[in-house]
Motif scaffolding. Structure first.
Motif, short mmCIF file in Angstrom:
data_model
loop_
_atom_site.label_atom_id
_atom_site.label_comp_id
_atom_site.label_asym_id
_atom_site.label_seq_id
_atom_site.Cartn_x
_atom_site.Cartn_y
_atom_site.Cartn_z
N UNK A 128 0.84 -1.18 0.00
CA UNK A 128 0.00 0.00 0.00
C UNK A 128 0.88 1.24 0.00
N UNK A 129 0.35 2.30 -0.57
CA UNK A 129 1.10 3.51 -0.78
C UNK A 129 0.30 4.74 -0.32
N UNK A 130 1.02 5.74 0.11
CA UNK A 130 0.40 7.04 0.36
C UNK A 130 -0.09 7.57 -0.99
N UNK A 131 -1.21 8.27 -0.95
CA UNK A 131 -1.76 8.80 -2.20
C UNK A 131 -0.76 9.70 -2.92
N UNK A 132 0.06 10.39 -2.17
CA UNK A 132 0.99 11.35 -2.75
C UNK A 132 2.10 10.70 -3.57
N UNK A 133 2.31 9.39 -3.39
CA UNK A 133 3.41 8.73 -4.10
C UNK A 133 2.92 7.64 -5.05
#
Length: 116
Positions: A58-63
């Motif tokens: 999972x990833x932060x939306x910003x990346x």
């Protein structure tokens, strides 16, 4: 578990960097690993995480779409490929490992600086 990050540095906007995290010690106990970052004056935030098998990330939306997390369990390594870097990605990046009992270990951090 001991964690050591490497691969940070100075890069121009639009460039790429690859961070590495080497794990040692009781690596058999590691469940989830992740990358966090902390910019000056801001709280530490999750950048990306990956499960033991590597099957879930999972990833932060910003990346999302720019960063890719991966791990090589036989080598006890985790990586963060960072592409299309932006000045707002500037931060100290930390490696994190959580075991099956939710105990956490942290690396010392590596500085990433993106110039505009």
């Amino acid at each position: 578990v001991q964690l050591v990050e490497s691969g940070g540095g100075l890069v121009q906007a639009g460039g790429s960097l690859r961070l590495s995290c080497a794990a040692s010690g009781s690596t058999f106990s590691i469940n989830v690993m992740g990358w966090y970052r902390q910019a000056p004056g801001k709280s530490r935030e999750l950048v990306a995480a990956i499960t033991n098998s590597g099957g879930h990330t999972n990833y932060a939306d910003s990346v999302k779409g720019r960063f890719t997390i991966s791990r090589d369990n036989p080598k006890n390594m985790m990586y963060l490929q960072m592409n299309s870097l932006k000045p707002e990605d500037t931060a100290v990046y930390y490696c994190n490992a959580r075991d099956w009992f939710s105990r956490e270990s942290w690396g010392q951090g590596t500085q990433v600086t993106v110039s505009s």
